[in-house]
Motif scaffolding. Structure first.
Motif, PDB file in Angstrom:
ATOM      1  N   HIS A  28     -25.866  41.976  -0.292  1.00  0.00           N
ATOM      2  CA  HIS A  28     -25.813  40.577   0.146  1.00  0.00           C
ATOM      3  C   HIS A  28     -25.001  39.644  -0.746  1.00  0.00           C
ATOM      4  N   THR A  30     -21.768  38.730  -3.638  1.00  0.00           N
ATOM      5  CA  THR A  30     -20.413  39.124  -4.018  1.00  0.00           C
ATOM      6  C   THR A  30     -20.395  39.781  -5.401  1.00  0.00           C
ATOM      7  N   ASP A  52     -18.926  27.244  -1.085  1.00  0.00           N
ATOM      8  CA  ASP A  52     -19.402  28.579  -0.721  1.00  0.00           C
ATOM      9  C   ASP A  52     -20.408  28.387   0.415  1.00  0.00           C
ATOM     10  N   GLY A  54     -23.167  29.344   2.470  1.00  0.00           N
ATOM     11  CA  GLY A  54     -24.252  30.320   2.348  1.00  0.00           C
ATOM     12  C   GLY A  54     -24.198  30.931   0.958  1.00  0.00           C
ATOM     13  N   GLU A  77     -26.918  26.288   0.889  1.00  0.00           N
ATOM     14  CA  GLU A  77     -27.785  27.435   1.178  1.00  0.00           C
ATOM     15  C   GLU A  77     -29.008  26.954   1.974  1.00  0.00           C
ATOM     16  N   ARG A  79     -31.872  28.686   2.493  1.00  0.00           N
ATOM     17  CA  ARG A  79     -33.181  29.111   1.973  1.00  0.00           C
ATOM     18  C   ARG A  79     -33.468  28.339   0.670  1.00  0.00           C
ATOM     19  N   ALA A 105     -25.585  24.862   6.544  1.00  0.00           N
ATOM     20  CA  ALA A 105     -24.160  24.597   6.251  1.00  0.00           C
ATOM     21  C   ALA A 105     -23.534  23.650   7.269  1.00  0.00           C
ATOM     22  N   PRO A 121     -21.904  34.652   6.021  1.00  0.00           N
ATOM     23  CA  PRO A 121     -23.161  33.913   5.893  1.00  0.00           C
ATOM     24  C   PRO A 121     -24.079  34.036   7.104  1.00  0.00           C
TER      25      PRO A 121
HETATM   26  C1  LIG Z   1     -24.288  37.406   2.474  1.00  0.00           C
HETATM   27  S1  LIG Z   1     -25.138  36.111   1.578  1.00  0.00           S
HETATM   28  C2  LIG Z   1     -23.799  35.571   0.535  1.00  0.00           C
HETATM   29  C3  LIG Z   1     -24.260  34.861  -0.730  1.00  0.00           C
HETATM   30  C4  LIG Z   1     -23.133  34.318  -1.622  1.00  0.00           C
HETATM   31  N1  LIG Z   1     -22.159  33.568  -0.868  1.00  0.00           N
HETATM   32  C5  LIG Z   1     -22.419  35.442  -2.332  1.00  0.00           C
HETATM   33  O1  LIG Z   1     -21.318  35.781  -1.888  1.00  0.00           O
HETATM   34  O2  LIG Z   1     -22.908  35.988  -3.331  1.00  0.00           O
HETATM   35  C6  LIG Z   1     -25.234  34.851   2.838  1.00  0.00           C
HETATM   36  C7  LIG Z   1     -26.138  33.686   2.534  1.00  0.00           C
HETATM   37  O3  LIG Z   1     -25.969  32.702   3.561  1.00  0.00           O
HETATM   38  C8  LIG Z   1     -27.195  32.027   3.770  1.00  0.00           C
HETATM   39  N2  LIG Z   1     -27.165  31.367   5.089  1.00  0.00           N
HETATM   40  C9  LIG Z   1     -27.317  31.931   6.298  1.00  0.00           C
HETATM   41  N3  LIG Z   1     -27.185  31.014   7.278  1.00  0.00           N
HETATM   42  C10 LIG Z   1     -26.952  29.821   6.656  1.00  0.00           C
HETATM   43  C11 LIG Z   1     -26.720  28.499   7.130  1.00  0.00           C
HETATM   44  N4  LIG Z   1     -26.711  28.214   8.425  1.00  0.00           N
HETATM   45  N5  LIG Z   1     -26.523  27.522   6.226  1.00  0.00           N
HETATM   46  C12 LIG Z   1     -26.535  27.794   4.880  1.00  0.00           C
HETATM   47  N6  LIG Z   1     -26.757  29.034   4.387  1.00  0.00           N
HETATM   48  C13 LIG Z   1     -26.944  30.045   5.243  1.00  0.00           C
HETATM   49  C14 LIG Z   1     -28.226  33.135   3.642  1.00  0.00           C
HETATM   50  O4  LIG Z   1     -29.528  32.631   3.369  1.00  0.00           O
HETATM   51  C15 LIG Z   1     -27.641  33.975   2.498  1.00  0.00           C
HETATM   52  O5  LIG Z   1     -28.174  33.557   1.272  1.00  0.00           O
END
Ligand SMILES: C[S@@+](CC[C@H](N)C(=O)[O-])C[C@H]1O[C@@H](n2cnc3c(N)ncnc32)[C@H](O)[C@@H]1O
Length: 210
Positions: A28, A30, A52, A54, A77, A79, A105, A121
């Motif tokens: 999940h 990067t 960024d 999410g 984010e 959560r 977002a 995301p």
């Molecule tokens: C794949 S992870 C990437 C985390 C970070 N960008 C990284 O690359 O390390 C995606 C993240 O997007 C968040 N997310 C999902 N839908 C979202 C939304 N509508 N608004 C904000 N964050 C969201 C999730 O909770 C999750 O933590």
């Protein structure tokens, strides 16, 4: 093998996260080598502001902010507990040019940023329970398309010169007006840089055409 030190580096970094979240990092969040490369692609000039979309527990933003100290990195984010973790991580690492906001977002103003980072995301909306980061976010497959559409609209409205970096893409080509600039392969990971070169007006429906 060249991938081994990077793995060790990620493992050491991830140790700063609570165990239940750390376990999910490989899928999940990067990896550090990717985050460093993405940071340079997103912010080649001093003062650039990067969002960024999410940001999870802040791994990308914190690594990127260390890599390019003359730029600022913001994470949005959904959560709240991950936002809390991200702020803790930033303060533990001692990096100043980073901030995190708890929001969907789609509820923040994208117009104040020069560049956007996407690591899938919205992908959780499509997956089975085993893939989820945790159960704190409600998921529904129909929402994936809605989110992708809304993100594309915001990117389409962004200024010429806006930079977009995707890691494993967001499932589609970049919005109209963005040109592919370069890609980087790090191990089996692919980063793509897209740059907005022109503004494409949505065609108004001519009343005479019905
Ligand atoms: C794949 S992870 C990437 C985390 C970070 N960008 C990284 O690359 O390390 C995606 C993240 O997007 C968040 N997310 C999902 N839908 C979202 C939304 N509508 N608004 C904000 N964050 C969201 C999730 O909770 C999750 O933590």
């Amino acid at each position: 093998m060249s991938s081994e030190p990077a793995f060790d580096e990620d493992r050491a970094f991830d140790h700063q996260l609570p165990r239940r979240i750390r376990m999910k990092s490989g899928v999940h969040f990067t990896p550090i080598a990717v985050a460093r490369c993405a940071a340079r692609l997103l912010a080649p000039r001093p003062g650039m502001r990067v969002l960024d979309v999410g940001s999870g527990p802040g791994k990308f933003c914190v690594v990127a902010a260390c890599e390019v100290p003359q730029a600022t990195f913001a994470g949005v984010e959904i959560r709240p507990h991950l936002v809390h973790m991200a702020r803790k991580l930033a303060s533990r690492v001692g990096v100043q040019n980073v901030s995190f906001v708890h929001a969907d977002a789609m509820d923040v103003d994208w117009s104040v940023y020069d560049a956007f980072y996407f690591y899938n995301p919205f992908a959780e909306q499509l997956h089975e329970e085993a893939f989820l980061l945790d159960r704190s976010m409600s998921v529904e497959s129909s929402r994936f398309g809605e989110y992708v559409m809304a993100a594309r609209q915001r990117l389409s409205a962004a200024a010429v010169g806006t930079r977009l970096v995707t890691y494993h893409s967001f499932g589609a080509s970049a919005p109209p007006g963005y040109d592919f600039a370069e890609s980087h392969t790090i191990g089996s990971d692919r980063l793509e840089l897209w740059i907005k070169t022109r503004h494409i007006c949505p065609c108004p429906v001519d009343a005479a055409d019905g």
